[in-house]
Design an enzyme around this catalytic site. Structure first.
Site, PDB file in Angstrom:
ATOM      1  N   GLU A  46      42.268 -24.470 -33.790  1.00 41.39           N
ATOM      2  CA  GLU A  46      43.602 -23.896 -33.954  1.00 41.39           C
ATOM      3  C   GLU A  46      44.596 -24.902 -34.521  1.00 41.39           C
ATOM      4  O   GLU A  46      45.429 -24.560 -35.346  1.00 41.39           O
ATOM      5  CB  GLU A  46      44.116 -23.318 -32.639  1.00 41.39           C
ATOM      6  CG  GLU A  46      43.361 -22.078 -32.171  1.00 41.39           C
ATOM      7  CD  GLU A  46      43.383 -20.942 -33.185  1.00 41.39           C
ATOM      8  OE1 GLU A  46      44.263 -20.939 -34.071  1.00 41.39           O
ATOM      9  OE2 GLU A  46      42.501 -20.073 -33.104  1.00 41.39           O
ATOM     10  N   TYR A 129      52.078 -19.321 -30.940  1.00 45.06           N
ATOM     11  CA  TYR A 129      50.816 -18.795 -31.464  1.00 45.06           C
ATOM     12  C   TYR A 129      49.609 -19.517 -30.883  1.00 45.06           C
ATOM     13  O   TYR A 129      48.645 -18.891 -30.414  1.00 45.06           O
ATOM     14  CB  TYR A 129      50.758 -18.868 -33.001  1.00 45.06           C
ATOM     15  CG  TYR A 129      49.330 -18.748 -33.456  1.00 45.06           C
ATOM     16  CD1 TYR A 129      48.690 -17.511 -33.421  1.00 45.06           C
ATOM     17  CD2 TYR A 129      48.579 -19.875 -33.781  1.00 45.06           C
ATOM     18  CE1 TYR A 129      47.344 -17.386 -33.746  1.00 45.06           C
ATOM     19  CE2 TYR A 129      47.238 -19.761 -34.102  1.00 45.06           C
ATOM     20  CZ  TYR A 129      46.634 -18.526 -34.085  1.00 45.06           C
ATOM     21  OH  TYR A 129      45.307 -18.412 -34.373  1.00 45.06           O
ATOM     22  N   ASP A 147      49.862 -14.153 -35.379  1.00 46.45           N
ATOM     23  CA  ASP A 147      49.843 -15.104 -36.484  1.00 46.45           C
ATOM     24  C   ASP A 147      50.218 -14.360 -37.763  1.00 46.45           C
ATOM     25  O   ASP A 147      50.518 -13.169 -37.756  1.00 46.45           O
ATOM     26  CB  ASP A 147      48.472 -15.769 -36.609  1.00 46.45           C
ATOM     27  CG  ASP A 147      47.498 -14.858 -37.332  1.00 46.45           C
ATOM     28  OD1 ASP A 147      47.557 -13.637 -37.086  1.00 46.45           O
ATOM     29  OD2 ASP A 147      46.701 -15.350 -38.139  1.00 46.45           O
ATOM     30  N   CYS A 207      42.185  -2.471 -49.970  1.00 47.34           N
ATOM     31  CA  CYS A 207      42.356  -1.258 -49.164  1.00 47.34           C
ATOM     32  C   CYS A 207      41.095  -0.389 -49.168  1.00 47.34           C
ATOM     33  O   CYS A 207      40.851   0.360 -48.230  1.00 47.34           O
ATOM     34  CB  CYS A 207      43.550  -0.461 -49.668  1.00 47.34           C
ATOM     35  SG  CYS A 207      45.113  -1.363 -49.576  1.00 47.34           S
TER      36      CYS A 207
END
Length: 300
Positions: A46, A129, A147, A207
DNA sequence: TACCCGTGGGT
DNA sequence: TACCCAAGGGT
């Protein structure tokens, strides 16, 4: 912002959860910090992933975990070693913060990454976060993980906007909180991040591959363009950031202390160069050695 | 709050 | 090519 934050109707909400989780089961990347989701693995990944793409983190992460498999082993080394191992990931202060966090973990938590939100937030380099990510991915907690990927997915699917606001809004957090499922919260967090990273991308969303295209409000509205406040372009050429990066590159690549004259050669503007060097020393990324040499902190 | 902090790949 | 943007945090 074009649309409201009205909640999705319940049938759509159920589909949102089911379809994203099913898609994640099929397509999730096999990332090393998922394969070994120990608290320290998650924490290291992270930190590295803050503003840095996965592809560039992978090799540095692997080498880092081999060298420092626990917080205590990192904490035992000079900070300069962490900065050097950080390589070209960028924002080297993150390496310093990770080292400082490891030190705090040894001093305050017996060498184990803490599991409560407040304890995590008290560590250097852990903000909202990252604390949520560690709670969620390392400990299976039911955290609101917000995030840039999740924010974009929710902006589109739920609010009908191309992009989220510049900073997290209260309304946005409310939407995200309401969407966290009772079960599988940690999988939901990973899945929505993955969807944003692989399909619902900022620039050219795919998409046709999206598992929730049919309930997406942005798509239903005809993909309206972002109409919020302009985002300030990041200047680069001639900035202090470029100058600092140039100087750090020389010090990282050198085995030991570097004469000032060598640093002089990589940035022509003497005033700016000295200002940046002073800043790096103030940040503890660089250490003076004698009168005319500089080095990464803690040694050579 | 707005700005600072690196680096490199995708479009 | 010239942008845009990336699993943010600190101040």
């Amino acid at each position: 912002m074009t649309t409201s934050n009205a909640p999705l109707p319940l049938p759509d909400l159920a589909r949102f959860h089911e379809d994203v989780l099913a898609w994640f089961d099929d397509t999730a990347r096999d990332l090393p910090w998922r394969r070994d989701a120990s608290p320290w693995s998650v924490m290291v990944s992270e930190f590295m992933l803050q503003q840095t793409p996965v592809s560039r983190v992978l090799p540095v992460y692997t080498a880092w975990m081999e060298r420092w498999p626990t917080p205590a082993e990192l904490a035992a080394e000079p900070t300069g070693e962490a900065v050097r191992a950080w390589g070209r990931l960028g924002y080297p202060r993150r390496a310093l913060r990770l080292h400082a966090a490891a030190t705090a973990i040894v001093e305050r938590h017996g060498g184990e990454v803490p599991r409560t939100r407040d304890e995590l937030l008290a560590l250097p380099g852990v903000g909202d976060y990252t604390a949520a990510a560690i709670e969620s991915f390392a400990f299976g907690g039911r955290a609101v993980v917000l995030d840039t990927n999740v924010r974009r997915v929710f902006a589109r699917v739920v609010s009908g906007d191309q992009l989220p606001a510049n900073a997290v809004t209260a309304a946005e957090r409310q939407v995200a909180t309401a969407l966290v499922p009772i079960q599988d919260a940690h999988r939901w967090a990973a899945a929505t991040m993955e969807l944003g990273a692989l399909v619902c991308t900022a620039r050219s969303p795919r998409c046709e591959q999206c598992p929730v295209a049919e309930i997406c409000r942005w798509r239903a509205a005809g993909f309206p363009a972002y109409d919020g406040p302009a985002r300030r372009a990041q200047a680069w050429e001639g900035t202090d950031r470029q100058c600092r990066g140039r100087l750090m590159g020389v010090l990282r690549d050198a085995p030991g202390p570097v004469p000032r004259t060598v640093l002089d050669a990589v940035w022509p503007d003497a005033a700016q160069r000295e200002r940046c060097l002073d800043g790096l020393v103030a940040d503890r990324l660089v250490e003076p050695v004698g009168e005319d040499e500089l080095a990464l902190p803690g040694h050579a």
